[in-house]
Design an enzyme around this catalytic site. Sequence first.
Site, PDB file in Angstrom:
ATOM      1  CE1 TYR A 282       0.847   0.101   4.401  1.00 35.69           C
ATOM      2  CE2 TYR A 282      -1.496  -0.327   4.802  1.00 35.69           C
ATOM      3  CZ  TYR A 282      -0.226  -0.156   5.397  1.00 35.69           C
ATOM      4  OH  TYR A 282       0.116  -0.395   6.569  1.00 35.69           O
ATOM      5  CD  GLU A 283       0.140   5.022   3.050  1.00 37.91           C
ATOM      6  OE1 GLU A 283       1.024   6.434   2.875  1.00 37.91           O
ATOM      7  OE2 GLU A 283      -0.611   5.155   3.768  1.00 37.91           O
TER       8      GLU A 283
END
Lengths: 259, 379
Positions: free
Chosen positions: B362-363
Amino acid sequence: MNIVVCMKQVPDTTEVRIDPVTGTLIREGIPSIINPDDKAGLEAALALKDSSGAHVTVLSMGPPQAELALREALAMGADEAILVSDRAFGGADTWATSSTIAAALRKLEWDLVLCGRQAIDGDTAQVGPQIAEHLGLPQASYVSELALEPGAVVVKRVFEDGYQRIRLRLPCLLTCLKEMNKPRYMSVGGVFDAFRAEVKVWSLGDLGLAPASIGLKGSPTRVKQSFSKGAKSAGKVYTVEPREGAQLIVERLKERFII
Amino acid sequence: MDFQLNQEHRLLAQLYRDFTEAEVAPRAKEIDETERFPEETVRSMARYGMMGIPFPKEYGGAGGDNLAYIMAVEAISKACGTTGVVLSAHTSLCAAPIYENGTEEQKRKYLVPLARGEKLGAFGLTEPNAGTDAAGQQTTAVLDGDAYILNGSKIFITNAGPADIYIVMAMTDKSKGTKGISAFILEKGMPGFSIGKKEEKMGIRGSSTCELIFENVRVPKDNLLGKEGGGFGLAMRTLDGGRIGIAAQALGLAQGAIDATVAYVKERKQFGKTIAQFQNTQFQLADMQAKTDAARLLVYRAAVSKDRKLPYTVEAATAKLFASETAMEVTTKAVQLHGGYGYTREYAVERMMRDAKITEIYEGTSEVQRMVISAAMLK
C-alpha cells in the site's frame, strides 16, 4: 493554590549494584527516571491542577543531569521547574539534603508540598518528614489518597496493618506512595514545550546557606559499610495441613530464638 | 552530519515506549483476532497529543515535527501494526494534505479537530480500476451551483468507517487526464456518501479497510482542497509523506519482531542449550538487526528531509522500499527462528509477518518505489 512537588532523579532499577571497593552505587549504564513515589506526588498535584487549577512547581536537588527529570515533569504538565544544584551540595546525607531543600522552599510560595515516601536508591524515607520539620509544617507520610477541602486536605495514610484518615490544615507536607495513582504519560506537545521552558537553577549562593550546613560537611551521617544482601539458601517446602503448618512455623521460630 | 537524536526526541522515545508497552501491546493480539478497530487506543493517543504530532499548536497539533511523528508510528508498530497504520493514515493522508493545501477556513474547520484527535481522518484515491495507475479515476465531480456532485466509488480505504473526515479524489474534467483530477474534503454523514464492504485481510486486521460509495453527494465548493485540477499532484505529494509513515510502520514491525525473537531464543532450549547459543541464530539476528538499522537511518533521513523543507520524494520512496522489504524479510526470519511455535497464533511474530506484507503493497507498491527511485537516477 500553589503546589510544590519535590522530586529525585534515580537510577531505573531495584537491583542497583554496589561497587565492592568504594561501597557506592554503580550508576553507569543505568537509565535515570523520576523516583516512582515522587511521580505519584506529581500526578496527585497535576490531578489537582486539572480539577481546581493549581499551579504546580517541581523542585529537585541533584546534579545538572537531573534537569532531564524536571523536563519530563514539565512535559507531564507541571508549570515551573527548579533545579537546586551546586558542587557544594555533593555528598549530602538526608539531613543536609532536607536543610537545602527547605531553604529552597522558603524562597517559594506554596499551600501544599508533596514528596515521595522514599527514593528507590536510598530508601530512607527521611527527607520528606525532615523538610516538614525544618519548615515547621504539619505533615502526613505514607499517603495513598488525597482530597482537597477548603483550607485543608484529607488524606489516607496506609500502613501494613491498617490505615488512618487525617485532615491537615494547609499549608502542609505529604509524602506519597506510588500506589496512590497511575501517573499520566508526558504529552507530545508537552515534550516540545518542556524544552522551550526554562529550568531555573539555584546554587548555594541563591539559597544563602552556611557552607558548613550543606553537602558532606553538613552531613552527620557516616557510612561505615555498604554491601549487597547475600543470596539466601533455598527454603524448605512442607506440604501439610494448616494447623500442622502453624505448629511447624512456631517450632522453627522458637529454634532460632525469634519468639 | 549528526546521527544522534536530540534530547527532545530522546524524551519522546521514552514516552512512546511507555505508552506502547502499557496501552498498545496488551490489545494487539485481541484486535487482530477479532478484527476490531482499536478506538480506545485512538482516544488515548489523542489525549497525549499523538494524533497531530507534526502540526502547529494553533491548529490543534503538538507543535512537533515529522521525525517526532514517524518515531511514534515506529514505536507503536513494534507492538501493533494495526495501530501504527491508523495513526499513519490519519496523520499523513488526511491531516497533512489539509495542513499543506487547505485554506485557513478549511484548516480551522477540519485540521483542528483532526490534530486534536477529536476526529479521525482517511484518504480515498484507489478505485477498482485505478490502483497504481491512479490516473484512471472514474469517480466524477460535476459543479452544480455552489456544490460539486460526486458519483463513483473508492476501494481499500484505510480508516474508512470509523473516520469522520475523508480526502477524496475525483475527476472534474475527464478530457484533461491527470490534470482533470481534483481533491475534496468529505464528511461522514453527507447525504449520498456511504461506507461499503469491509475487507477481510491477511494482516493489519484491526484496521478498518472499506469501500466508499458516492451517490450524488453534494460537496460544497468550499470543500475543494487545493485548486480544481490540482488533485493528482496533491495526491502524489500526500503519498510522498505517507510513505515515510508506512516505512516507519514497517521499521517498527521489523524491530518488534527482532525484540520478540531475542527474548525467545534466550529461553528456548534444544540439544541442551539455548538456541541463542547456536551460531546460526546469532548470524541471523545480526543480519536482521543490521538491515533494520539501515532501514531506520533511511526512514529518519526522509522525515528530517521533510522537516528541513528539502526534496524528499526519492528519500521517502527509498525508505519505504527498503523498510518494507526489510520488514518482510525480518519477520519471516523471526518466524523461522521461533520454529513451529512461530507459526502459531500464540507468538506475536506470526501476526507481525502477516502485518509486514501490506507495507510492500500500500501507498505505492515496491515496484512503484523502484520506478520513483530509478526515474530520478535516469532523468
